[in-house]
Design a protein around this motif. Structure first.
Motif, PDB file in Angstrom:
ATOM      1  N   LEU A 116       0.813  -1.209   0.000  1.00 34.89           N
ATOM      2  CA  LEU A 116       0.000   0.000   0.000  1.00 34.89           C
ATOM      3  C   LEU A 116       0.850   1.265   0.000  1.00 34.89           C
ATOM      4  O   LEU A 116       0.487   2.276  -0.610  1.00 34.89           O
ATOM      5  N   CYS A 117       1.986   1.206   0.689  1.00 32.93           N
ATOM      6  CA  CYS A 117       2.826   2.408   0.810  1.00 32.93           C
ATOM      7  C   CYS A 117       3.566   2.729  -0.480  1.00 32.93           C
ATOM      8  O   CYS A 117       3.875   3.903  -0.749  1.00 32.93           O
ATOM      9  N   GLU A 118       3.871   1.720  -1.272  1.00 29.79           N
ATOM     10  CA  GLU A 118       4.685   1.951  -2.476  1.00 29.79           C
ATOM     11  C   GLU A 118       4.093   3.006  -3.409  1.00 29.79           C
ATOM     12  O   GLU A 118       4.775   3.969  -3.783  1.00 29.79           O
ATOM     13  N   PRO A 119       2.798   2.884  -3.825  1.00 30.64           N
ATOM     14  CA  PRO A 119       2.262   3.931  -4.717  1.00 30.64           C
ATOM     15  C   PRO A 119       2.163   5.294  -4.037  1.00 30.64           C
ATOM     16  O   PRO A 119       2.311   6.334  -4.693  1.00 30.64           O
ATOM     17  N   LEU A 120       1.929   5.321  -2.731  1.00 32.43           N
ATOM     18  CA  LEU A 120       1.819   6.597  -2.013  1.00 32.43           C
ATOM     19  C   LEU A 120       3.159   7.331  -1.989  1.00 32.43           C
ATOM     20  O   LEU A 120       3.214   8.558  -2.165  1.00 32.43           O
ATOM     21  N   LEU A 126       5.033  10.902  -0.349  1.00 30.06           N
ATOM     22  CA  LEU A 126       4.875  10.862   1.104  1.00 30.06           C
ATOM     23  C   LEU A 126       6.082  10.191   1.760  1.00 30.06           C
ATOM     24  O   LEU A 126       6.747   9.347   1.154  1.00 30.06           O
ATOM     25  N   THR A 127       6.341  10.565   2.996  1.00 24.38           N
ATOM     26  CA  THR A 127       7.374   9.857   3.764  1.00 24.38           C
ATOM     27  C   THR A 127       6.804   8.504   4.190  1.00 24.38           C
ATOM     28  O   THR A 127       5.586   8.257   4.087  1.00 24.38           O
ATOM     29  N   LYS A 128       7.673   7.630   4.692  1.00 25.19           N
ATOM     30  CA  LYS A 128       7.215   6.302   5.092  1.00 25.19           C
ATOM     31  C   LYS A 128       6.175   6.400   6.198  1.00 25.19           C
ATOM     32  O   LYS A 128       5.158   5.683   6.192  1.00 25.19           O
ATOM     33  N   ARG A 134      -1.596   6.850   6.050  1.00 23.62           N
ATOM     34  CA  ARG A 134      -2.599   6.874   4.973  1.00 23.62           C
ATOM     35  C   ARG A 134      -3.043   5.452   4.611  1.00 23.62           C
ATOM     36  O   ARG A 134      -4.219   5.215   4.329  1.00 23.62           O
ATOM     37  N   ALA A 135      -2.107   4.487   4.657  1.00 21.17           N
ATOM     38  CA  ALA A 135      -2.450   3.089   4.366  1.00 21.17           C
ATOM     39  C   ALA A 135      -3.468   2.562   5.367  1.00 21.17           C
ATOM     40  O   ALA A 135      -4.427   1.861   5.002  1.00 21.17           O
ATOM     41  N   ARG A 165     -10.416  -6.327  -1.240  1.00 23.37           N
ATOM     42  CA  ARG A 165     -10.509  -5.015  -0.616  1.00 23.37           C
ATOM     43  C   ARG A 165      -9.135  -4.340  -0.548  1.00 23.37           C
ATOM     44  O   ARG A 165      -9.013  -3.124  -0.731  1.00 23.37           O
ATOM     45  N   VAL A 166      -8.093  -5.130  -0.275  1.00 21.76           N
ATOM     46  CA  VAL A 166      -6.735  -4.579  -0.280  1.00 21.76           C
ATOM     47  C   VAL A 166      -6.393  -4.067  -1.679  1.00 21.76           C
ATOM     48  O   VAL A 166      -5.806  -2.986  -1.843  1.00 21.76           O
ATOM     49  N   MET A 167      -6.761  -4.838  -2.722  1.00 17.66           N
ATOM     50  CA  MET A 167      -6.513  -4.399  -4.099  1.00 17.66           C
ATOM     51  C   MET A 167      -7.226  -3.077  -4.392  1.00 17.66           C
ATOM     52  O   MET A 167      -6.669  -2.184  -5.038  1.00 17.66           O
ATOM     53  N   ILE A 168      -8.468  -2.963  -3.912  1.00 20.77           N
ATOM     54  CA  ILE A 168      -9.223  -1.722  -4.127  1.00 20.77           C
ATOM     55  C   ILE A 168      -8.560  -0.572  -3.358  1.00 20.77           C
ATOM     56  O   ILE A 168      -8.450   0.554  -3.871  1.00 20.77           O
ATOM     57  N   ALA A 169      -8.093  -0.842  -2.141  1.00 22.16           N
ATOM     58  CA  ALA A 169      -7.390   0.194  -1.361  1.00 22.16           C
ATOM     59  C   ALA A 169      -6.134   0.649  -2.095  1.00 22.16           C
ATOM     60  O   ALA A 169      -5.833   1.855  -2.143  1.00 22.16           O
ATOM     61  N   MET A 170      -5.367  -0.284  -2.666  1.00 22.83           N
ATOM     62  CA  MET A 170      -4.170   0.069  -3.435  1.00 22.83           C
ATOM     63  C   MET A 170      -4.542   0.921  -4.645  1.00 22.83           C
ATOM     64  O   MET A 170      -3.875   1.909  -4.961  1.00 22.83           O
ATOM     65  N   ALA A 171      -5.635   0.527  -5.323  1.00 22.46           N
ATOM     66  CA  ALA A 171      -6.054   1.269  -6.513  1.00 22.46           C
ATOM     67  C   ALA A 171      -6.489   2.691  -6.157  1.00 22.46           C
ATOM     68  O   ALA A 171      -6.280   3.637  -6.933  1.00 22.46           O
ATOM     69  N   LEU A 172      -7.088   2.853  -4.968  1.00 24.95           N
ATOM     70  CA  LEU A 172      -7.605   4.165  -4.572  1.00 24.95           C
ATOM     71  C   LEU A 172      -6.582   5.019  -3.831  1.00 24.95           C
ATOM     72  O   LEU A 172      -6.860   6.155  -3.470  1.00 24.95           O
ATOM     73  N   ALA A 173      -5.390   4.471  -3.597  1.00 26.55           N
ATOM     74  CA  ALA A 173      -4.394   5.151  -2.762  1.00 26.55           C
ATOM     75  C   ALA A 173      -4.119   6.569  -3.226  1.00 26.55           C
ATOM     76  O   ALA A 173      -3.982   7.486  -2.414  1.00 26.55           O
ATOM     77  N   CYS A 174      -4.029   6.775  -4.527  1.00 26.04           N
ATOM     78  CA  CYS A 174      -3.686   8.098  -5.051  1.00 26.04           C
ATOM     79  C   CYS A 174      -4.913   8.845  -5.569  1.00 26.04           C
ATOM     80  O   CYS A 174      -4.784   9.807  -6.338  1.00 26.04           O
ATOM     81  N   GLU A 175      -6.108   8.362  -5.166  1.00 28.14           N
ATOM     82  CA  GLU A 175      -7.373   8.981  -5.571  1.00 28.14           C
ATOM     83  C   GLU A 175      -7.440   9.176  -7.082  1.00 28.14           C
ATOM     84  O   GLU A 175      -7.501  10.307  -7.591  1.00 28.14           O
ATOM     85  N   PRO A 176      -7.447   8.079  -7.849  1.00 23.98           N
ATOM     86  CA  PRO A 176      -7.472   8.181  -9.314  1.00 23.98           C
ATOM     87  C   PRO A 176      -8.789   8.758  -9.814  1.00 23.98           C
ATOM     88  O   PRO A 176      -9.807   8.709  -9.123  1.00 23.98           O
TER      89      PRO A 176
END
Length: 558
Positions: A116-120, A126-128, A134-135, A165-176
């Protein structure tokens, strides 16, 4: 308009100058803050169309036409002309994807926090510490309980619904601005599917995000889509507002797709398939009732299965996956087993066959308890009770031709006097399941999912079984292929007197094929009755919840 696809054509170079055209002049638009559904059978070109947006296609793909991406306040850009750096900047940030199988997208060696942190960190800088905070927020937003604890979980420690749900959270991480959801609920049980659909609806409203939703199930998209695009053979057969598609479909193929799925009302002898609808053939009469006095071929008494889980350094605790299951299966009858993911239905099926060693109980077949047999005696019984798994590609050896796959069990069990007789029997069985003789020399990867499932069924039939355990055998197939396989199973049952234990999360499918139904929850049978009685008057609140979660299309949603 956020995304405009204009006269898109996609072909694949197959070698020796051969090109296979998968998409043939497709055009449609995706407006801002809207859901557009791409619907069609497997092979219709819907996934290839969607993956063309960010060029997530193999190197042998050739694309032409225009894909114009124009978010509000920015100049439009033809993504077919964009280079790799530009596409990489868009992927995950402006346009994100959620795929059918989360385990093929989640890295099994990284925990959820890292993924989750990688795309953020990459796209938002963002910092770690900021990314971790945010994750945690994202996991809470998609409805995962105890999000802080789950950050340290690995994908295999989560259920299928939680992985999605984790996949959806990853997809939404940067608010596409655009989410491409490719069959995101196909292999999920009805209650998890309902939760994912409602989650996507809430997130779309909250973030004013557009969704390109890909599915083979019109009943499902009727509950989420604003616009529907129906595809077949790489072309658009029909498109328009969801209300128009459901209330007055203009194309015969659209009407056929709407009618292929088993219904909770009535029980025909056979399901209508796409070709039946296109040819104007009439539906068959209601299925005949089975003989209630047919002999019992399998009796299960107090079946139990526990797993021991490690706890702390030296401790362990018992997890009761199946508890006190009892039923009788009669010759020529089908027992449906339904429940959510984790209800114990698959574990129960595998324990029947001693693919899991039981903790207790009896499975009586032909007067003998299968659970106490010696390995030598059990070998002979194995021939008479077979299993068909959900994913036929995983259960077929990719290095064996279809002929070798069918001949091997006959050789092991001494069926047929010589190779010629076995080959003749194998070819006859391929015809029986709707595949011609040319399939004999081909490999599994040369077939579609529905064809591979037919091969898996033919392999079971080589041993003249009396009982088949079908574990989610049609859940990953599109509605038209699913109808074909269900009709095939009924035909084989009528011809050979087979008895089925049919495990599924789809109550409409279970209604069509089953005579009696077990409803399982947390390893326990909570309700048991005839299929008609379970659906007409369920007693348990859990069963009512399963029925309420079934997608019923636009009319029900409206």
């Amino acid at each position: 308009m956020l995304l405009s696809i204009q006269d898109l054509r996609v072909a694949f170079r197959m070698g020796q100058g051969v090109r296979a055209e998968a998409v043939k002049g497709v055009s449609f638009d995706v407006a801002e803050n809207s859901v557009v559904a791409l619907v069609g059978e497997s092979g219709s070109g819907k996934s290839v169309t969607a993956m063309s947006v960010l060029n997530l296609l193999p190197d042998n793909a050739e694309r032409s036409g225009r894909i114009v991406y124009q978010p509000e306040g920015r100049q439009g850009r033809d993504l077919l002309q964009a280079g790799l750096p530009e596409l990489q900047a868009l992927r995950g940030k402006d346009i994100a994807c959620v795929f059918q199988d989360p385990m093929s997208s989640l890295n099994p060696v990284f925990d959820v926090a890292k993924q989750l942190c990688e795309p953020l960190m990459r796209h938002l800088g963002l910092t770690k510490r900021q990314a971790l905070a945010r994750a945690e927020e994202l996991l809470g937003e998609v409805g995962i309980p105890e999000p802080k604890r789950r950050l340290s979980s690995y994908p295999h420690e989560m259920s299928g619904g939680q992985q999605q749900r984790v996949m959806i959270a990853m997809a939404l991480a940067c608010e596409p601005k655009l989410l491409i959801a490719d069959e995101p609920t196909t292999a999920l049980d009805v209650t998890i599917q309902r939760q994912i659909l409602e989650l996507l609806g809430r997130l779309k409203t909250r973030h004013r995000m557009s969704v390109l939703f890909i599915s083979h199930d019109l009943g499902l998209v009727g509950e989420i889509a604003d616009q529907v695009v129906v595809m077949r053979g790489g072309t658009v057969r029909e498109q328009g507002p969801v209300a128009g598609i459901f209330e007055a479909p203009r194309d015969d193929y659209t009407r056929a797709l709407l009618s292929c799925r088993p219904s909770l009302e009535g029980n025909p002898a056979r399901l209508m398939v796409i070709d039946d609808h296109m040819a104007g053939r009439a539906a068959q009469s209601v299925a005949q009732a089975k003989d209630p006095a047919a002999p019992v071929v399998l009796e299960v008494r107090s079946l139990a299965k526990s797993f021991w889980l490690r706890e702390g350094l030296f401790g362990r605790r018992e997890f009761k996956a199946v508890q006190n299951v009892n039923f009788q299966l009669r010759k020529g009858h089908t027992l449906g087993v339904v429940g959510e993911s984790g209800s114990g239905k698959t574990t129960m099926g595998l324990t029947l066959l001693r693919l899991h060693e039981p903790t207790g109980g009896e499975v009586v077949f032909d007067g003998q308890n299968l659970l106490t047999m010696t390995d030598r005696d059990r070998q002979g019984m194995r021939r008479r009770i077979q299993i068909v798994f959900q994913n036929p590609y995983a259960s077929l050896n990719p290095r064996f031709t279809i002929g070798q796959t069918l001949l091997e069990p006959m050789v092991i069990h001494g069926i047929g006097k010589d190779t010629a007789e076995r080959e003749q029997r194998a070819r006859a069985l391929l015809e029986k399941v709707g595949l011609d003789g040319r399939a004999f020399g081909k490999y599994p990867h040369e077939f579609s999912g529905g064809q591979r499932q037919r091969v898996a069924i033919a392999r079971c039939l080589t041993l003249n079984p009396e009982v088949l355990v079908l574990d989610e055998a049609v859940s990953a197939l599109d509605v038209s292929v699913q109808a074909q396989v269900l009709n095939l199973l009924k035909d084989l049952q009528d011809e050979f007197g087979l008895s089925y234990v049919f495990i599924s999360h789809d109550l409409a499918v279970v209604r069509f094929i089953s005579d009696e139904v077990l409803v399982m929850k947390d390893g326990v049978v909570v309700e048991q009755a005839s299929a008609a009685q379970i659906l007409a008057a369920p007693r348990e609140e859990y069963t009512k919840r399963l029925l309420a979660a079934i997608p019923r299309g636009y009319r029900a949603a409206a």
